[in-house]
Design a protein around this motif. Structure first.
Motif, short mmCIF file in Angstrom:
data_model
loop_
_atom_site.label_atom_id
_atom_site.label_comp_id
_atom_site.label_asym_id
_atom_site.label_seq_id
_atom_site.Cartn_x
_atom_site.Cartn_y
_atom_site.Cartn_z
N SER A 1 6.72 -5.23 0.21
CA SER A 1 6.47 -5.24 -1.25
C SER A 1 7.23 -6.38 -1.91
CB SER A 1 6.89 -3.90 -1.87
OG SER A 1 6.11 -2.85 -1.36
N GLN B 1 2.11 -1.18 -5.23
CA GLN B 1 2.25 0.06 -4.47
C GLN B 1 2.28 1.26 -5.43
OE1 GLN B 1 5.35 -0.24 -1.55
NE2 GLN B 1 4.97 1.80 -0.74
N ASP C 1 -0.90 -4.16 -2.16
CA ASP C 1 0.22 -3.44 -1.57
C ASP C 1 -0.17 -2.00 -1.26
OD1 ASP C 1 2.70 -2.91 -0.59
OD2 ASP C 1 3.80 -3.42 -2.42
N GLU C 2 -0.35 -1.72 0.01
CA GLU C 2 -0.66 -0.36 0.47
C GLU C 2 -1.90 0.21 -0.23
OE1 GLU C 2 1.44 1.15 2.75
OE2 GLU C 2 3.30 0.01 2.58
MG MG Z 1 6.29 -1.40 0.05
#
Ligand code: MG
Ligand code: ADP
Length: 233
Positions: free
Chosen positions: A48, A92, A167-168
């Motif tokens: 991240s 995220q 992010d994710e």
């Molecule tokens: Mg992360």
């Protein structure tokens, strides 16, 4: 179309009054326009942080992040619009404003990218791209997790950015939903969009065979073309 370069980039966080700890350390990498990069590594590895540094959300303590040879730290003030147009970001953490409709959420992002009159049309177009035309008037809480993630992707696409930082995006999704998203990302990438994506979806990383950058304790441990999850060459 932007080339992204990380030149010896480190980011430190305060652990307590006296102690600082590296979140990422001496990262160097070049990402050319049109690349598809998976960013992998265990929780806390620095994924991240690396994405936030690239997108200009945080500044490095050492080294520099360059977009077409211009340091991102110079994109202050009015240049923020340029950053918003360059990077489509899915963080995220959830980013949709709960008290706003999907359409309002997307239009806010379009305006941040300098769009005014066309922000509604751009929002509709972005929702169409992710296969969610029709949810404009819904509120985030009325959608499933899979739909929310796709709306977040639409929000990132609203300014037609050349680079996506994700992010994710695939966290907590079932395989069908992940597959839909990977399919869409692949199509966007085929049309020239750079994609940099932190993910734990190892089986999909292994099927896609793209560049895989592996972070361990804040350092780049592997950077492999046509790689698989966990490749460290
Ligand atoms: Mg992360
Ligand atoms: P990942 O995304 O790979 O899980 P992160 O980039 O979120 O990793 O975090 C890398 C390291 O930096 C972790 O040790 C984390 O605790 C630390 N860190 C990240 N953000 C902050 C912050 N805002 N304040 C303090 N420490 C942080």
């Amino acid at each position: 179309m932007p080339e992204i370069r990380l030149d010896n980039v480190s980011k430190l966080y305060k652990v307590d009054k006296k102690l600082k700890q590296y979140a990422v350390r001496e990262l160097s990498a070049t990402i050319s326009q049109g690349e598809f990069v998976f960013l992998v590594g265990s929780s806390g590895a620095g994924k991240s942080t690396m994405l936030k540094l690239i997108g200009g959300e945080i500044a490095p303590d050492k080294g520099s992040v360059l977009v077409d040879d211009v340091s991102i730290s110079r994109f202050f003030g009015p240049w923020k619009v340029r950053l918003a147009r360059t990077f489509g970001i899915v963080s995220q953490q959830p980013v949709l404003v709960r008290k706003r409709t999907i359409e309002e959420n997307l239009m806010m992002a379009a305006r941040a990218g300098g769009m005014q009159r066309k922000s509604q049309a751009a929002s509709e177009k972005a929702l169409g791209l992710v296969g969610l035309s029709g949810v404009e008037k819904c509120y985030p809480a009325e959608l499933s997790i899979g739909e929310v993630r796709r709306v977040e992707l639409a929000r990132a696409l609203v300014n037609s950015p050349p680079v996506l930082l994700l992010d994710e995006l695939t966290a907590n999704l079932d395989d069908d939903n992940i597959w839909d998203i990977m399919h869409l990302l692949n199509e966007l990438n085929t049309r020239g969009t750079t994609i940099i994506m932190a993910t734990h979806a190892s089986q999909f990383v292994n099927i896609m065979r793209r560049r895989v950058v592996t972070l361990v304790d804040g350092r780049i441990f592997g950077d492999v073309k046509n790689g698989k999850y966990g490749d460290i060459v």
